[in-house]
Design a protein around this motif. Structure first.
Motif, PDB file in Angstrom:
ATOM      1  N   GLU A 112       0.800  -1.218   0.000  1.00 58.58           N
ATOM      2  CA  GLU A 112       0.000   0.000   0.000  1.00 58.58           C
ATOM      3  C   GLU A 112       0.834   1.270   0.000  1.00 58.58           C
ATOM      4  O   GLU A 112       0.333   2.334  -0.317  1.00 58.58           O
ATOM      5  CB  GLU A 112      -0.937   0.005   1.216  1.00 58.58           C
ATOM      6  N   SER A 113       2.105   1.191   0.361  1.00 58.41           N
ATOM      7  CA  SER A 113       2.907   2.411   0.462  1.00 58.41           C
ATOM      8  C   SER A 113       4.372   2.087   0.225  1.00 58.41           C
ATOM      9  O   SER A 113       4.805   0.943   0.388  1.00 58.41           O
ATOM     10  CB  SER A 113       2.731   3.040   1.856  1.00 58.41           C
ATOM     11  N   PRO A 114       5.164   3.080  -0.184  1.00 57.74           N
ATOM     12  CA  PRO A 114       6.588   2.847  -0.390  1.00 57.74           C
ATOM     13  C   PRO A 114       7.281   2.432   0.908  1.00 57.74           C
ATOM     14  O   PRO A 114       6.860   2.791   2.002  1.00 57.74           O
ATOM     15  CB  PRO A 114       7.097   4.205  -0.876  1.00 57.74           C
ATOM     16  N   PHE A 119      13.282   1.774  -0.652  1.00 57.98           N
ATOM     17  CA  PHE A 119      12.977   0.788  -1.685  1.00 57.98           C
ATOM     18  C   PHE A 119      11.538   0.959  -2.148  1.00 57.98           C
ATOM     19  O   PHE A 119      10.636   1.196  -1.333  1.00 57.98           O
ATOM     20  CB  PHE A 119      13.168  -0.635  -1.148  1.00 57.98           C
ATOM     21  N   VAL A 120      11.317   0.832  -3.462  1.00 59.81           N
ATOM     22  CA  VAL A 120       9.952   0.858  -3.974  1.00 59.81           C
ATOM     23  C   VAL A 120       9.387  -0.546  -3.905  1.00 59.81           C
ATOM     24  O   VAL A 120      10.118  -1.536  -3.751  1.00 59.81           O
ATOM     25  CB  VAL A 120       9.898   1.384  -5.434  1.00 59.81           C
ATOM     26  N   THR A 121       8.077  -0.672  -4.005  1.00 65.67           N
ATOM     27  CA  THR A 121       7.424  -1.977  -4.006  1.00 65.67           C
ATOM     28  C   THR A 121       6.987  -2.323  -5.424  1.00 65.67           C
ATOM     29  O   THR A 121       6.915  -1.454  -6.304  1.00 65.67           O
ATOM     30  CB  THR A 121       6.192  -1.981  -3.091  1.00 65.67           C
ATOM     31  N   GLN A 122       6.670  -3.592  -5.641  1.00 66.27           N
ATOM     32  CA  GLN A 122       6.177  -3.998  -6.950  1.00 66.27           C
ATOM     33  C   GLN A 122       4.920  -3.223  -7.325  1.00 66.27           C
ATOM     34  O   GLN A 122       4.694  -2.920  -8.498  1.00 66.27           O
ATOM     35  CB  GLN A 122       5.880  -5.505  -6.963  1.00 66.27           C
ATOM     36  N   ALA A 123       4.123  -2.862  -6.349  1.00 62.08           N
ATOM     37  CA  ALA A 123       2.862  -2.184  -6.632  1.00 62.08           C
ATOM     38  C   ALA A 123       3.064  -0.768  -7.158  1.00 62.08           C
ATOM     39  O   ALA A 123       2.210  -0.252  -7.879  1.00 62.08           O
ATOM     40  CB  ALA A 123       1.998  -2.140  -5.371  1.00 62.08           C
ATOM     41  N   ASN A 124       4.174  -0.118  -6.793  1.00 62.46           N
ATOM     42  CA  ASN A 124       4.348   1.266  -7.238  1.00 62.46           C
ATOM     43  C   ASN A 124       5.657   1.461  -8.001  1.00 62.46           C
ATOM     44  O   ASN A 124       6.150   2.571  -8.121  1.00 62.46           O
ATOM     45  CB  ASN A 124       4.286   2.231  -6.036  1.00 62.46           C
ATOM     46  N   PRO A 126       8.363   2.004 -10.885  1.00 53.99           N
ATOM     47  CA  PRO A 126       8.423   2.604 -12.219  1.00 53.99           C
ATOM     48  C   PRO A 126       8.815   1.544 -13.243  1.00 53.99           C
ATOM     49  O   PRO A 126       8.978   0.361 -12.909  1.00 53.99           O
ATOM     50  CB  PRO A 126       9.494   3.680 -12.078  1.00 53.99           C
ATOM     51  N   ASP A 127       8.992   1.944 -14.499  1.00 54.86           N
ATOM     52  CA  ASP A 127       9.339   0.973 -15.540  1.00 54.86           C
ATOM     53  C   ASP A 127      10.605   0.191 -15.199  1.00 54.86           C
ATOM     54  O   ASP A 127      10.641  -1.035 -15.314  1.00 54.86           O
ATOM     55  CB  ASP A 127       9.550   1.688 -16.886  1.00 54.86           C
ATOM     56  N   TRP A 128      11.662   0.895 -14.829  1.00 51.58           N
ATOM     57  CA  TRP A 128      12.972   0.254 -14.660  1.00 51.58           C
ATOM     58  C   TRP A 128      13.471   0.458 -13.239  1.00 51.58           C
ATOM     59  O   TRP A 128      13.552   1.588 -12.759  1.00 51.58           O
ATOM     60  CB  TRP A 128      13.991   0.819 -15.647  1.00 51.58           C
ATOM     61  N   THR A 129      13.779  -0.636 -12.566  1.00 49.89           N
ATOM     62  CA  THR A 129      14.369  -0.582 -11.232  1.00 49.89           C
ATOM     63  C   THR A 129      15.556  -1.548 -11.202  1.00 49.89           C
ATOM     64  O   THR A 129      15.797  -2.302 -12.144  1.00 49.89           O
ATOM     65  CB  THR A 129      13.354  -0.973 -10.145  1.00 49.89           C
ATOM     66  N   VAL A 130      16.296  -1.528 -10.092  1.00 50.40           N
ATOM     67  CA  VAL A 130      17.480  -2.373  -9.944  1.00 50.40           C
ATOM     68  C   VAL A 130      17.291  -3.244  -8.703  1.00 50.40           C
ATOM     69  O   VAL A 130      16.924  -2.760  -7.632  1.00 50.40           O
ATOM     70  CB  VAL A 130      18.763  -1.524  -9.805  1.00 50.40           C
ATOM     71  N   ILE A 131      17.560  -4.545  -8.871  1.00 48.57           N
ATOM     72  CA  ILE A 131      17.472  -5.487  -7.765  1.00 48.57           C
ATOM     73  C   ILE A 131      18.850  -6.108  -7.544  1.00 48.57           C
ATOM     74  O   ILE A 131      19.686  -6.128  -8.466  1.00 48.57           O
ATOM     75  CB  ILE A 131      16.424  -6.588  -8.073  1.00 48.57           C
ATOM     76  N   ALA A 132      19.112  -6.585  -6.337  1.00 49.64           N
ATOM     77  CA  ALA A 132      20.369  -7.275  -6.050  1.00 49.64           C
ATOM     78  C   ALA A 132      20.240  -8.712  -6.538  1.00 49.64           C
ATOM     79  O   ALA A 132      19.792  -9.597  -5.812  1.00 49.64           O
ATOM     80  CB  ALA A 132      20.671  -7.225  -4.556  1.00 49.64           C
ATOM     81  N   GLY A 133      20.593  -8.944  -7.794  1.00 45.28           N
ATOM     82  CA  GLY A 133      20.467 -10.268  -8.379  1.00 45.28           C
ATOM     83  C   GLY A 133      21.605 -11.188  -7.985  1.00 45.28           C
ATOM     84  O   GLY A 133      22.598 -10.755  -7.374  1.00 45.28           O
ATOM     85  N   PRO A 134      21.505 -12.476  -8.330  1.00 44.68           N
ATOM     86  CA  PRO A 134      22.558 -13.436  -7.963  1.00 44.68           C
ATOM     87  C   PRO A 134      23.930 -13.084  -8.527  1.00 44.68           C
ATOM     88  O   PRO A 134      24.951 -13.472  -7.957  1.00 44.68           O
ATOM     89  CB  PRO A 134      22.042 -14.752  -8.556  1.00 44.68           C
ATOM     90  N   LYS A 142       8.970  -3.194 -14.726  1.00 46.49           N
ATOM     91  CA  LYS A 142       7.620  -3.129 -14.161  1.00 46.49           C
ATOM     92  C   LYS A 142       7.492  -3.865 -12.828  1.00 46.49           C
ATOM     93  O   LYS A 142       6.428  -4.376 -12.497  1.00 46.49           O
ATOM     94  CB  LYS A 142       6.600  -3.675 -15.156  1.00 46.49           C
ATOM     95  N   GLY A 143       8.566  -3.914 -12.063  1.00 48.46           N
ATOM     96  CA  GLY A 143       8.488  -4.426 -10.700  1.00 48.46           C
ATOM     97  C   GLY A 143       8.569  -5.927 -10.551  1.00 48.46           C
ATOM     98  O   GLY A 143       9.009  -6.413  -9.514  1.00 48.46           O
TER      99      GLY A 143
END
Length: 270
Positions: A112-114, A119-124, A126-134, A142-143
Motif C-alpha cells: 500500500e505504500s513505499p 525501496f519501492v514496491t512492486q505495486a508502485n 516505475p518501468d525500470w528498477t534495480v534489484i540485487a540479483g545473484p 515493471k516491478g
C-alpha cells in the motif's frame, strides 16, 4: 511470525502465489505488460520490431526476456534468486552498472505504500528498477520481471517466449499512452499495435459512412450544451447532437475488439 503492515508474510506470499499461477496461464494475452511510462531506457536498451510486435532488446539486438517472479514462488520464498547454476547456463542477466544501488527487492514489502528505507514496491514500481540479483545489480521491468537475454540467441529471436509455463516472456514495448484532449469519458487504448480511442467502458470509437443497414452505427452523443474542443466538434444535423472528430461523425462500437466495429467503419486514432 513476521508481518508486513497488518498481514503476515506467509499470507502475502500465498496471495502472490495465486496471482503467479494465474499469470502463468494468462500472460501475455490476458495479463499484458502495462504500457511504458517513459521512453528513457537503461544504457544499451533499445526497441525493435519482431513478428510479435515491438520488444525491448540489448545493444546487440538480442530480445530481452522478463523472468516473471510471480510464477516462481513455488520454487522458493525469494524468486529473485531463482536463476543460478543450470538456469544461469541458459539465461544471461541484464546487469545494471556495478555501482548501481538496488531500489527494489523481494519480498515485496507493504503493497500500500513505499518502503520507509527507500525501496519501492512492486505495486508502485516505475518501468525500470534495480534489484540485487545473484550475479550483481540487475535490471527489473515493471516491478516483477527480472531482465535477461538468452545465451546464444540471434538478434531478434523470440523463440523462448512462454518457456517454463510462462516464467520467461519477451518484454513487449507498448509506447506511453498519448495525451488526448477529448470530450469527457474518451480515452486512448492500445489495440492491435496502435492507440485508438474508446469510451470509458472500453468500446471502440469509429467514423465512416453508413450504407444500408445501420443498426450497428450508434452515434457518440454530445450533450446539448457541448462546445467544440480541439479537433472535436458538435454536429446538430441529426435527431440529436453528435460528436465529430476531424470533421467526421463518431460512432460507438459494440465492444473493444476491431471485429466489434462495422466493416465500413474506421477506428479513430489520436
Amino acid at each position: 511470525m513476521p508481518t508486513i503492515g497488518s498481514r503476515t508474510l506467509p499470507s502475502l506470499l500465498a496471495a502472490a502465489l495465486l496471482l503467479g499461477a494465474s499469470a502463468a496461464q494468462a500472460q501475455p494475452v490476458d495479463l499484458p505488460i502495462p504500457a511504458a511510462t517513459t521512453d528513457q531506457f537503461p544504457p544499451g536498451v533499445r526497441v525493435a520490431k519482431t513478428a510479435q510486435g515491438s520488444v525491448y532488446t540489448d545493444s546487440r539486438g538480442r530480445v530481452l526476456y522478463g523472468m516473471d517472479m510471480r510464477t516462481l514462488l513455488r520454487a522458493g520464498p525469494d524468486p529473485s534468486r531463482y536463476c543460478q547454476q543450470a538456469c544461469a547456463q541458459s539465461w544471461e542477466p541484464l546487469l545494471a552498472p556495478a555501482d548501481a544501488a538496488p531500489n527494489i527487492r523481494f519480498p515485496m514489502g507493504n503493497r500500500e505504500s513505499p518502503s520507509k528505507d527507500g525501496f519501492v514496491t512492486q505495486a508502485n514500481a516505475p518501468d525500470w528498477t534495480v534489484i540485487a540479483g545473484p550475479q550483481g545489480p540487475q535490471w527489473v521491468y515493471k516491478g516483477w520481471h527480472m531482465v535477461f537475454t538468452r545465451h546464444g540467441d540471434r538478434a531478434g529471436s523470440i523463440a523462448h517466449d512462454g518457456d517454463e509455463n510462462r516464467v520467461w516472456n519477451t518484454l513487449k514495448f507498448v509506447s506511453p499512452a498519448p495525451k488526448v484532449a477529448a470530450p469527457n469519458d474518451i480515452k486512448p487504448a492500445f489495440v492491435d499495435g496502435r492507440y485508438v480511442l474508446t469510451t470509458e467502458d472500453g468500446r471502440l470509437l469509429f467514423s465512416g459512412d453508413c450504407a444500408g443497414a445501420c443498426a450497428d452505427w450508434q452515434p457518440l452523443p454530445a450533450a446539448m450544451a457541448s462546445s467544440s474542443m480541439g479537433q472535436w466538434t458538435v454536429r446538430t444535423e441529426g435527431d440529436a447532437p453528435q460528436w465529430a472528430y476531424r470533421g467526421k461523425p463518431v460512432f460507438i462500437g459494440q465492444g473493444g475488439k476491431p471485429d466489434d466495429v462495422p466493416s465500413a467503419g474506421k477506428l479513430i486514432q489520436p
